[in-house]
Design an enzyme around this catalytic site. Structure first.
Site, PDB file in Angstrom:
ATOM      1  N   CYS A 254      -3.660  -3.144   4.657  1.00  0.00           N
ATOM      2  CA  CYS A 254      -2.736  -4.363   5.011  1.00  0.00           C
ATOM      3  C   CYS A 254      -3.035  -5.563   4.725  1.00  0.00           C
ATOM      4  O   CYS A 254      -2.469  -6.584   5.345  1.00  0.00           O
ATOM      5  CB  CYS A 254      -2.625  -4.139   6.516  1.00  0.00           C
ATOM      6  SG  CYS A 254      -2.282  -2.141   7.137  1.00  0.00           S
TER       7      CYS A 254
ATOM      8  N   GLU B 181       0.913  -1.221  -0.032  1.00  0.00           N
ATOM      9  CA  GLU B 181      -0.056   0.119  -0.012  1.00  0.00           C
ATOM     10  C   GLU B 181       0.802   0.998  -0.182  1.00  0.00           C
ATOM     11  O   GLU B 181       0.585   2.327   0.275  1.00  0.00           O
ATOM     12  CB  GLU B 181      -0.736  -0.152   1.241  1.00  0.00           C
ATOM     13  CG  GLU B 181      -0.458  -0.016   2.497  1.00  0.00           C
ATOM     14  CD  GLU B 181      -1.437   0.020   3.676  1.00  0.00           C
ATOM     15  OE1 GLU B 181      -1.906   1.308   3.844  1.00  0.00           O
ATOM     16  OE2 GLU B 181      -1.347  -0.790   4.402  1.00  0.00           O
TER      17      GLU B 181
ATOM     18  N   HIS C 156      -2.581  -9.308  12.211  1.00  0.00           N
ATOM     19  CA  HIS C 156      -2.125  -7.992  11.843  1.00  0.00           C
ATOM     20  C   HIS C 156      -1.616  -7.163  13.046  1.00  0.00           C
ATOM     21  O   HIS C 156      -2.714  -6.968  13.831  1.00  0.00           O
ATOM     22  CB  HIS C 156      -2.976  -7.323  11.007  1.00  0.00           C
ATOM     23  CG  HIS C 156      -2.659  -5.848  10.524  1.00  0.00           C
ATOM     24  ND1 HIS C 156      -1.445  -5.627  10.158  1.00  0.00           N
ATOM     25  CD2 HIS C 156      -3.103  -4.771  10.682  1.00  0.00           C
ATOM     26  CE1 HIS C 156      -1.219  -4.500  10.019  1.00  0.00           C
ATOM     27  NE2 HIS C 156      -2.332  -3.767  10.193  1.00  0.00           N
TER      28      HIS C 156
HETATM   29  N1  CAA Z   1       1.396   3.746  30.573  1.00  0.00           N
HETATM   30  C1  CAA Z   1       1.047   2.987  30.029  1.00  0.00           C
HETATM   31  N2  CAA Z   1      -0.144   2.782  29.096  1.00  0.00           N
HETATM   32  C2  CAA Z   1      -0.366   3.994  28.617  1.00  0.00           C
HETATM   33  C3  CAA Z   1       0.122   5.285  29.242  1.00  0.00           C
HETATM   34  C4  CAA Z   1       1.234   5.110  30.157  1.00  0.00           C
HETATM   35  N3  CAA Z   1       1.687   6.195  30.538  1.00  0.00           N
HETATM   36  N4  CAA Z   1      -0.357   6.315  28.495  1.00  0.00           N
HETATM   37  C5  CAA Z   1      -1.496   5.801  27.713  1.00  0.00           C
HETATM   38  N5  CAA Z   1      -0.963   4.407  27.879  1.00  0.00           N
HETATM   39  C6  CAA Z   1      -2.115   3.415  27.020  1.00  0.00           C
HETATM   40  C7  CAA Z   1      -3.537   3.802  26.769  1.00  0.00           C
HETATM   41  O1  CAA Z   1      -4.376   3.466  27.822  1.00  0.00           O
HETATM   42  C8  CAA Z   1      -4.045   3.056  25.565  1.00  0.00           C
HETATM   43  O2  CAA Z   1      -3.928   1.964  25.924  1.00  0.00           O
HETATM   44  P1  CAA Z   1      -5.650   0.831  25.684  1.00  0.00           P
HETATM   45  O3  CAA Z   1      -5.892   1.310  24.235  1.00  0.00           O
HETATM   46  O4  CAA Z   1      -5.287  -0.436  26.044  1.00  0.00           O
HETATM   47  O5  CAA Z   1      -6.433   1.747  26.525  1.00  0.00           O
HETATM   48  C9  CAA Z   1      -2.891   3.209  24.593  1.00  0.00           C
HETATM   49  O6  CAA Z   1      -1.759   3.271  25.631  1.00  0.00           O
HETATM   50  C10 CAA Z   1      -2.620   4.064  23.536  1.00  0.00           C
HETATM   51  O7  CAA Z   1      -3.211   5.454  24.212  1.00  0.00           O
HETATM   52  P2  CAA Z   1      -3.936   6.455  23.519  1.00  0.00           P
HETATM   53  O8  CAA Z   1      -5.113   5.681  22.801  1.00  0.00           O
HETATM   54  O9  CAA Z   1      -4.032   7.457  24.425  1.00  0.00           O
HETATM   55  O10 CAA Z   1      -3.028   6.818  22.370  1.00  0.00           O
HETATM   56  P3  CAA Z   1      -3.387   7.744  21.173  1.00  0.00           P
HETATM   57  O11 CAA Z   1      -4.391   8.372  21.126  1.00  0.00           O
HETATM   58  O12 CAA Z   1      -1.848   8.535  21.076  1.00  0.00           O
HETATM   59  O13 CAA Z   1      -3.244   6.790  19.734  1.00  0.00           O
HETATM   60  C11 CAA Z   1      -3.359   4.957  18.223  1.00  0.00           C
HETATM   61  C12 CAA Z   1      -2.914   5.374  19.785  1.00  0.00           C
HETATM   62  C13 CAA Z   1      -4.845   5.468  17.917  1.00  0.00           C
HETATM   63  C14 CAA Z   1      -3.104   3.662  18.131  1.00  0.00           C
HETATM   64  C15 CAA Z   1      -2.493   5.778  17.441  1.00  0.00           C
HETATM   65  O14 CAA Z   1      -0.893   5.509  17.541  1.00  0.00           O
HETATM   66  C16 CAA Z   1      -2.705   5.603  15.847  1.00  0.00           C
HETATM   67  O15 CAA Z   1      -3.724   6.346  15.237  1.00  0.00           O
HETATM   68  N6  CAA Z   1      -2.118   4.772  15.264  1.00  0.00           N
HETATM   69  C17 CAA Z   1      -2.386   4.379  13.812  1.00  0.00           C
HETATM   70  C18 CAA Z   1      -3.395   3.676  13.539  1.00  0.00           C
HETATM   71  C19 CAA Z   1      -3.847   2.429  13.926  1.00  0.00           C
HETATM   72  O16 CAA Z   1      -2.725   1.789  14.203  1.00  0.00           O
HETATM   73  N7  CAA Z   1      -4.779   1.921  13.871  1.00  0.00           N
HETATM   74  C20 CAA Z   1      -4.961   0.148  14.273  1.00  0.00           C
HETATM   75  C21 CAA Z   1      -6.014  -0.347  13.830  1.00  0.00           C
HETATM   76  S1  CAA Z   1      -6.139  -0.139  11.958  1.00  0.00           S
HETATM   77  C22 CAA Z   1      -4.545  -1.187  11.209  1.00  0.00           C
HETATM   78  O17 CAA Z   1      -4.687  -2.111  11.928  1.00  0.00           O
HETATM   79  C23 CAA Z   1      -4.470  -0.925   9.837  1.00  0.00           C
HETATM   80  C24 CAA Z   1      -3.062  -0.368   9.919  1.00  0.00           C
HETATM   81  O18 CAA Z   1      -2.077  -1.143  10.162  1.00  0.00           O
HETATM   82  C25 CAA Z   1      -2.992   1.115  10.173  1.00  0.00           C
END
Ligand code: CAA
Length: 391
Positions: free
Chosen positions: A115, A83, A237
């Protein structure tokens, strides 16, 4: 339909990038608690491509040892899933075909569905081998995952290529029927043609993935698939490795099993070892999970492995494979560890520079900085053409 002759993955090899950024460096730069990266999303470092690396150089590096071991006779098809395409018309696989010196009597095509693309390629390859078991298909999954700097997705970047030789009487993993498939039209993650970095709605993407787990498993069981307890491990994945844990808990709940964390860990722990230091390699990620499992498990002979392939947008597939007797004699564990260990760590400024690097789009002659020490490099752009060289 049951088939007598096994078809599946005969060989598997992966490659990743020249550089690596530790999440400790990213956390220090943006003031994030490192536990969020290490435990919250389950990532420790991410592969960063050099300016003269791309999906073609990684793909050729991954596939070269396969061609070296088995020769190219019998390979009449190359399926290149990505992709992070480098051209809107020409398949990246044709460059790989040249770099590896494959026969002209070959069909080469590129496939895309986020993916999920590599799983489509694997299933299409199986169909081709069933039609003529003398043929082998080179399936390549290669991607560079890139999000905006300072966005939530940034910590989930990565890059890698997995090459698989698909054939009859496979030496590693027999792929079984049936498959459970699922499609839903969602805008959770996409990359319009004019953008280098993907657009993503992070929380929506997690929800869409979890729905797809349920949907593909439902179809898998309706098609007469195995029971959940049959599986020794599950390769999901892994956009970030904690996603596999979310997905597996969802599956256990959906099947009415309740969530036993020891079981979750037993089912997944070995599958995350490569992805948590490489980062998201998009369509390669589920097969990096398989590589990590096979390379580390004591013995999976005749045990069933579950695969859940998810591609945003979205398409998902659940299917099963079985490790075949003697598979451990054909693994590339040492080379895989070397591919990870050989990467050079970069500091934050260097990483940002590489992230922002892009070629002029003027059709002029632009040589690329010689940064990679790998066997293949993108040497230049000339007359709108990519020029690759072999070391
Ligand atoms: N200590 C331990 N854990 C902590 C923490 C700390 N100090 N602070 C936060 N966390 C945890 C949170 O509780 C959360 O865990 P849970 O989901 O289990 O509750 C985790 O860390 C992530 O925290 P946030 O949700 O607040 O993080 P974020 O807003 O920064 O975003 C994300 C996380 C949404 C994955 C972001 O990285 C993102 O957008 N990633 C790209 C999209 C993606 O990977 N999506 C996955 C599904 S889509 C897919 O699979 C296709 C693909 O390849 C893209």
């Amino acid at each position: 339909m049951a088939h007598d002759r096994a078809v599946g993955i005969h060989d598997l090899s992966f490659a990743t990038t020249e550089f690596v950024l530790a999440h400790t460096v990213l956390a220090e730069h943006n003031g994030t608690d490192i536990d969020k990266y290490h435990h919250g999303i389950g990532q420790r470092s991410m592969s960063v491509p050099a300016a003269d690396e791309d999906i073609v150089t990684m793909a050729a590096t991954a596939a070269a040892p396969i061609v070296e071991r088995h020769g190219s006779d019998g390979i009449r098809t190359v399926l290149f899933a990505t992709e992070s395409s480098i051209d809107q018309a020409k398949s990246a696989g044709i460059y790989v075909h040249t770099l590896l010196g494959l026969h002209s009597a070959t069909r080469v095509v590129e496939l895309k569905q986020a993916c999920y693309g590599a799983t489509a390629a694997l299933q299409f390859a199986i169909g081709l081998v069933r039609r003529d078991p003398a043929q082998r298909v080179l399936v390549i999954a290669a991607d560079v995952s890139k999000y905006e700097l300072d966005s939530p997705g940034e910590a989930t970047q990565g890059a890698a290529a997995v090459a698989m030789l698909v054939g009859a009487d496979p030496a590693l993993v027999r792929i079984e029927e049936p498959s459970g498939v699922f499609t839903a039209d969602v805008m959770d993650f996409w990359r319009p043609n004019y953008r280098e970095a993907a657009l993503v709605d992070g929380q929506e993407s997690i929800g869409a993935y979890l729905l797809a787990v349920q949907g593909s498993w439902k179809d898998y069981t309706e098609q007469g698939g195995r029971a959940l307890d049959d599986f020794a491990a599950f390769c999901y994945h892994q956009p970030f490795t904690k996603m596999a844990y979310k997905a597996h808990r969802q599956l256990l709940n959906h099947c009415g099993h309740g969530v036993d964390e020891d079981r979750v860990s037993r089912d997944l722990a070995l599958t995350t070892a490569y992805n948590n230091v490489i980062g998201n390699s998009y369509t390669a990620s589920v097969y990096l999970a398989l590589a990590a499992l096979l390379d580390q498990a004591d013995d999976l002979t005749d045990r069933a492995i579950g695969f859940l392939s998810y591609g945003s947008g979205s398409v998902a597939e659940f299917f099963a494979g079985t490790a075949v007797p003697g598979y451990r004699d054909h693994l590339r564990t040492k080379a895989h560890r070397e591919a990870i260990d050989r990467r050079t760590p970069v500091d934050h400024a260097r990483y940002r520079g590489l992230h922002e690097f892009s070629f002029p789009a003027d059709g002029g002659d632009h040589r690329t900085p010689a940064e990679t020490t790998g066997p293949f490099r993108l040497a230049a752009l000339r007359d709108h053409k990519r020029v690759y060289e072999t070391r």
